[in-house]
Design an enzyme around this catalytic site. Structure first.
Site, short mmCIF file in Angstrom:
data_model
loop_
_atom_site.label_atom_id
_atom_site.label_comp_id
_atom_site.label_asym_id
_atom_site.label_seq_id
_atom_site.Cartn_x
_atom_site.Cartn_y
_atom_site.Cartn_z
N LYS A 16 0.87 -1.19 0.00
CA LYS A 16 0.00 0.00 0.00
C LYS A 16 0.90 1.24 0.00
O LYS A 16 1.93 1.26 0.70
CB LYS A 16 -0.88 0.00 1.26
CG LYS A 16 -1.61 1.32 1.51
CD LYS A 16 -2.63 1.61 0.44
CE LYS A 16 -3.28 3.00 0.66
NZ LYS A 16 -4.19 3.35 -0.48
N CYS B 252 -2.29 9.80 -6.51
CA CYS B 252 -3.43 9.57 -5.65
C CYS B 252 -4.41 10.74 -5.79
O CYS B 252 -4.02 11.90 -5.57
CB CYS B 252 -3.04 9.42 -4.18
SG CYS B 252 -4.51 9.25 -3.11
N THR C 278 -9.43 -3.70 -8.67
CA THR C 278 -10.83 -3.94 -8.35
C THR C 278 -11.19 -5.42 -8.35
O THR C 278 -11.81 -5.93 -7.41
CB THR C 278 -11.72 -3.16 -9.33
OG1 THR C 278 -11.45 -1.75 -9.19
CG2 THR C 278 -13.19 -3.43 -9.09
O1 LIG Z 1 -3.28 6.30 -5.41
C1 LIG Z 1 -4.39 6.00 -4.96
N1 LIG Z 1 -5.39 5.70 -5.81
C2 LIG Z 1 -6.64 5.43 -5.41
O2 LIG Z 1 -7.53 5.23 -6.24
N2 LIG Z 1 -6.91 5.41 -4.06
C3 LIG Z 1 -5.86 5.42 -3.11
C4 LIG Z 1 -6.23 6.14 -1.83
O3 LIG Z 1 -7.21 6.92 -1.86
O4 LIG Z 1 -5.49 5.95 -0.86
N3 LIG Z 1 -4.63 5.95 -3.62
#
Ligand SMILES: O=C1NC(=O)NC(C(=O)O)N1
Length: 310
Positions: free
Chosen positions: A44, A128, A270
């Site tokens: 993440k 993001c 997804t």
């Molecule tokens: O880079 C991102 N892309 C997304 O679609 N969502 C996440 C987030 O919102 O943390 N981060």
């Protein structure tokens, strides 16, 4: 016939991995990924410090994909760096996703990684769309160039960029001209299509709480855009800069299409969230069936070979 591939000289069982943010928030999730059929994994996106992220509901699966405004919830960079350091001898190839909430924090986080014994790949998330008040960095070409110039003044480990989708040929040209100036290992096209809106018609209401319901779109909605971005950057970037394809991958055919456009690796977001890590076996089997039917024996037989109409 084989779906094996190599990335940075490392042989992977297949070109598949998770998309950052999906199934990679905790040690338990990352271990499950590492033990799955996925060829590699990415963590993440980390900021320096722990983040709770945006209020819930902030992720919703919808008929044609997903909408999310997570807001970069994560355990903090040290958590993911420690995870990767502890396992880098057992795991073939690790990707550590990172960003910062400010220019200075980005530089600080990349200096932290550079100073560590981490041998894997760093994915710098420039895209993001969900931190309120923070623009998607890679839509600001001048800021992107300034950041990459500073980062590459000290960063010597393999570095890739997670890019947002672009929708204008001039932007492909401008961005590629900037990216070709840096010794990037790869670019990852694409992150979610930012700030979409999904409506619950019965309630006449948005479906996620943050940002008035605006969130990044994933899934079937974004495959044509993802494929175009993979193809556009594959056509424009130095061959030394590889492309990772992300967006709308749900079947072996989607994997095949991304590779046909030039992707070296293919990430699943997804559909992984909806199906779980078993999806990787299914995608490998479906890709192998397509290759068999077409008489291909390896990914290079068709990688980047999308034909145009003459
Ligand atoms: O880079 C991102 N892309 C997304 O679609 N969502 C996440 C987030 O919102 O943390 N981060």
């Amino acid at each position: 016939m084989t779906v094996e591939t190599s990335f940075l000289g490392i042989t992977l069982a297949n070109p598949l991995m998770n998309a950052s943010g999906v199934h990679c928030m905790t040690v338990a999730e990352m271990d499950e990924l590492a033990q799955s059929a996925a060829g590699a994994f990415v963590t993440k996106t980390a900021t320096r410090d722990y983040r709770a992220g945006n209020p819930q509901p902030r992720y919703v699966d919808v008929p044609l994909g997903s909408i999310n405004s997570m807001g970069l919830p994560n355990e903090g960079l040290a958590y993911y760096l420690d995870y990767c350091l502890a396992r880098q001898n057992q795991q073939a190839l690790q990707f550590l996703s990172v960003v910062g909430l400010s220019y200075d924090e980005i530089v600080e986080n990349l200096r932290t990684i550079e100073a560590s014994d981490y041998q894997g790949v760093t994915e710098f998330n420039l895209s993001c769309p969900n931190v309120p008040g923070k623009p998607q960095i890679a839509y600001d070409f001048e800021l992107t160039e300034r950041l990459l110039t500073e980062v590459f003044s000290f960063f010597t480990k393999p570095l890739g960029l997670k890019l947002p989708p672009y929708f204008d040929i001039a932007h492909f040209d401008q961005m590629a001209a900037i990216l070709n100036r840096f010794p990037l290992t790869y670019v990852n096209c694409v992150n979610s299509i930012g700030n979409g809106l999904y409506i619950d018609v019965d309630k006449e209401q948005v479906v996620i709480k943050p940002k008035g319901g605006f969130g990044g779109l994933g899934g079937d909605y974004i495959k044509p855009t993802a494929l175009a971005n993979v193809r556009a950057f594959h056509q424009r970037l130095n061959p030394s800069i590889k492309i990772i394809g992300t967006g709308g991958v749900r079947t072996g055919q989607d994997v095949f299409e991304h590779i046909l456009c030039g992707a070296s690796l293919v990430q699943v977001g997804t559909a992984l969230h909806q199906e779980g890590v078993g999806i990787f076996e299914r995608l490998v089997a479906e890709l192998e069936a397509i290759m068999e039917a077409k008489g291909y024996t390896c990914l290079e037989d068709f990688q980047g070979k999308l034909r145009e109409i003459n």
